[in-house]
Design a protein around this motif. Structure first.
Motif, mmCIF file in Angstrom:
data_model
loop_
_atom_site.group_PDB
_atom_site.id
_atom_site.type_symbol
_atom_site.label_atom_id
_atom_site.label_comp_id
_atom_site.label_asym_id
_atom_site.label_seq_id
_atom_site.Cartn_x
_atom_site.Cartn_y
_atom_site.Cartn_z
ATOM 1 N N PHE A 117 -61.209 -21.900 -77.754
ATOM 2 C CA PHE A 117 -61.689 -21.038 -76.676
ATOM 3 C C PHE A 117 -62.329 -21.864 -75.565
ATOM 4 O O PHE A 117 -63.215 -22.680 -75.806
ATOM 5 N N THR A 118 -61.859 -21.629 -74.340
ATOM 6 C CA THR A 118 -62.450 -22.233 -73.151
ATOM 7 C C THR A 118 -62.713 -21.123 -72.152
ATOM 8 O O THR A 118 -61.795 -20.355 -71.826
ATOM 9 N N PRO A 119 -63.939 -20.980 -71.676
ATOM 10 C CA PRO A 119 -64.216 -19.896 -70.733
ATOM 11 C C PRO A 119 -63.459 -20.072 -69.424
ATOM 12 O O PRO A 119 -63.204 -21.193 -68.987
ATOM 13 N N SER A 120 -63.127 -18.950 -68.815
ATOM 14 C CA SER A 120 -62.464 -18.985 -67.516
ATOM 15 C C SER A 120 -63.453 -19.451 -66.446
ATOM 16 O O SER A 120 -64.672 -19.372 -66.637
ATOM 17 N N PRO A 121 -62.952 -19.940 -65.308
ATOM 18 C CA PRO A 121 -63.848 -20.346 -64.221
ATOM 19 C C PRO A 121 -64.798 -19.224 -63.800
ATOM 20 O O PRO A 121 -65.972 -19.473 -63.504
ATOM 21 N N GLU A 122 -64.301 -17.991 -63.773
ATOM 22 C CA GLU A 122 -65.148 -16.861 -63.386
ATOM 23 C C GLU A 122 -66.293 -16.669 -64.373
ATOM 24 O O GLU A 122 -67.445 -16.431 -63.979
ATOM 25 N N SER A 123 -65.991 -16.770 -65.660
ATOM 26 C CA SER A 123 -67.029 -16.577 -66.671
ATOM 27 C C SER A 123 -67.994 -17.744 -66.733
ATOM 28 O O SER A 123 -69.153 -17.583 -67.120
ATOM 29 N N TYR A 124 -67.507 -18.928 -66.354
ATOM 30 C CA TYR A 124 -68.359 -20.118 -66.400
ATOM 31 C C TYR A 124 -69.250 -20.242 -65.155
ATOM 32 O O TYR A 124 -70.230 -20.989 -65.168
ATOM 33 N N ALA A 125 -68.928 -19.499 -64.097
ATOM 34 C CA ALA A 125 -69.659 -19.623 -62.833
ATOM 35 C C ALA A 125 -71.171 -19.428 -62.978
ATOM 36 O O ALA A 125 -71.947 -20.187 -62.378
ATOM 37 N N PRO A 126 -71.658 -18.448 -63.768
ATOM 38 C CA PRO A 126 -73.106 -18.317 -63.907
ATOM 39 C C PRO A 126 -73.759 -19.549 -64.525
ATOM 40 O O PRO A 126 -74.926 -19.853 -64.226
ATOM 41 N N ALA A 127 -73.039 -20.276 -65.386
ATOM 42 C CA ALA A 127 -73.587 -21.495 -65.977
ATOM 43 C C ALA A 127 -73.855 -22.543 -64.898
ATOM 44 O O ALA A 127 -74.832 -23.294 -64.962
ATOM 45 N N GLN A 128 -72.985 -22.578 -63.885
ATOM 46 C CA GLN A 128 -73.201 -23.506 -62.789
ATOM 47 C C GLN A 128 -74.413 -23.089 -61.952
ATOM 48 O O GLN A 128 -75.152 -23.938 -61.451
ATOM 49 N N ASP A 129 -74.634 -21.776 -61.846
ATOM 50 C CA ASP A 129 -75.826 -21.286 -61.156
ATOM 51 C C ASP A 129 -77.094 -21.667 -61.921
ATOM 52 O O ASP A 129 -78.130 -21.973 -61.309
ATOM 53 N N ILE A 130 -77.023 -21.639 -63.246
ATOM 54 C CA ILE A 130 -78.161 -22.060 -64.072
ATOM 55 C C ILE A 130 -78.461 -23.534 -63.830
ATOM 56 O O ILE A 130 -79.626 -23.929 -63.676
ATOM 57 N N HIS A 131 -77.414 -24.343 -63.776
ATOM 58 C CA HIS A 131 -77.569 -25.772 -63.495
ATOM 59 C C HIS A 131 -78.250 -25.974 -62.146
ATOM 60 O O HIS A 131 -79.191 -26.774 -62.012
ATOM 61 N N ARG A 132 -77.802 -25.223 -61.150
ATOM 62 C CA ARG A 132 -78.395 -25.344 -59.814
ATOM 63 C C ARG A 132 -79.846 -24.860 -59.794
ATOM 64 O O ARG A 132 -80.685 -25.406 -59.066
#
Length: 203
Positions: free
Chosen positions: A117-132
């Motif tokens: 399982f690899t999350p889609s870019p759309e589903s992973y986008a909030p993780a990038q917001d957390i990083h920011r």
């Protein structure tokens, strides 16, 4: 009066939410990787092929849950509203509390227990917001003279992630059934920002 297309869209969204709720229950009982579409269909009261009108595959269900979890975690870490080093600590604590309250989703988000399982870019986008979010807090701490400028690099962000994941991993591995306040390892979370500051003391 509600239009028919709107009514159908609402029912579709409600059914999807119900499927995801049942999926979480199954994952809690059988393990995150033990999700069975047949079990979800039986509990929903439909035949398994009917589920595929809503989710194209089992991994699509995981992907929707991954997005839901990342959005929930993002909302949690952003809630305290503190800034600088204090904000780092408050966000780490808020995130740890969310994880303790959402352990099944947290496993999917942070430990990747589902082979393939690899999350889609759309589903992973909030993780990038957390990083920011954490990058911004650390940047503020540097500007305030609370941390060394090196803390704002990728290594510093990796260390913050490692500190919280280490404490939470130990907690869930040893005492998954207790509250945040009762946890042997979660009680260390408020000290993590001080550990981070000790690694990157201001010049």
């Amino acid at each position: 009066m509600e239009d028919i297309p709107d009514r159908r869209a609402r029912r579709n969204a409600e059914t999807k939410a119900e499927i995801l709720g049942i999926a979480l229950d199954v994952m809690a009982e059988e393990g995150v990787a033990g999700l069975s579409m047949a079990t979800v269909a039986r509990r929903l009261g439909v035949r398994p092929p009917s589920l595929y009108k809503y989710f194209a595959s089992r991994h699509a269900v995981y992907d929707a849950l991954f997005k839901r979890g990342q959005e929930g975690y993002l909302a949690a870490v952003g809630t305290p509203g503190e800034e600088g080093l204090r904000g780092v600590g408050a966000s780490l604590e808020a995130g740890a509390r969310w994880i303790m309250d959402n352990q099944v989703l947290a496993q999917l988000l942070f430990w990747r227990p589902v082979p393939g399982f690899t999350p889609s870019p759309e589903s992973y986008a909030p993780a990038q917001d957390i990083h920011r979010h954490f990058a911004a807090l650390i940047g503020q701490a540097v500007e305030r003279g609370e941390l060394h400028p090196d803390a704002a690099g990728e290594e510093g962000l990796d260390l913050v992630a490692s500190l919280i994941s280490g404490a939470i991993t130990q907690q869930l591995a040893n005492q998954p059934g207790v509250t945040y306040e009762q946890g042997r390892f979660t009680r260390l979370v408020p000290r993590l920002s001080a550990v981070f500051a000790a690694v990157y003391p201001p010049p």
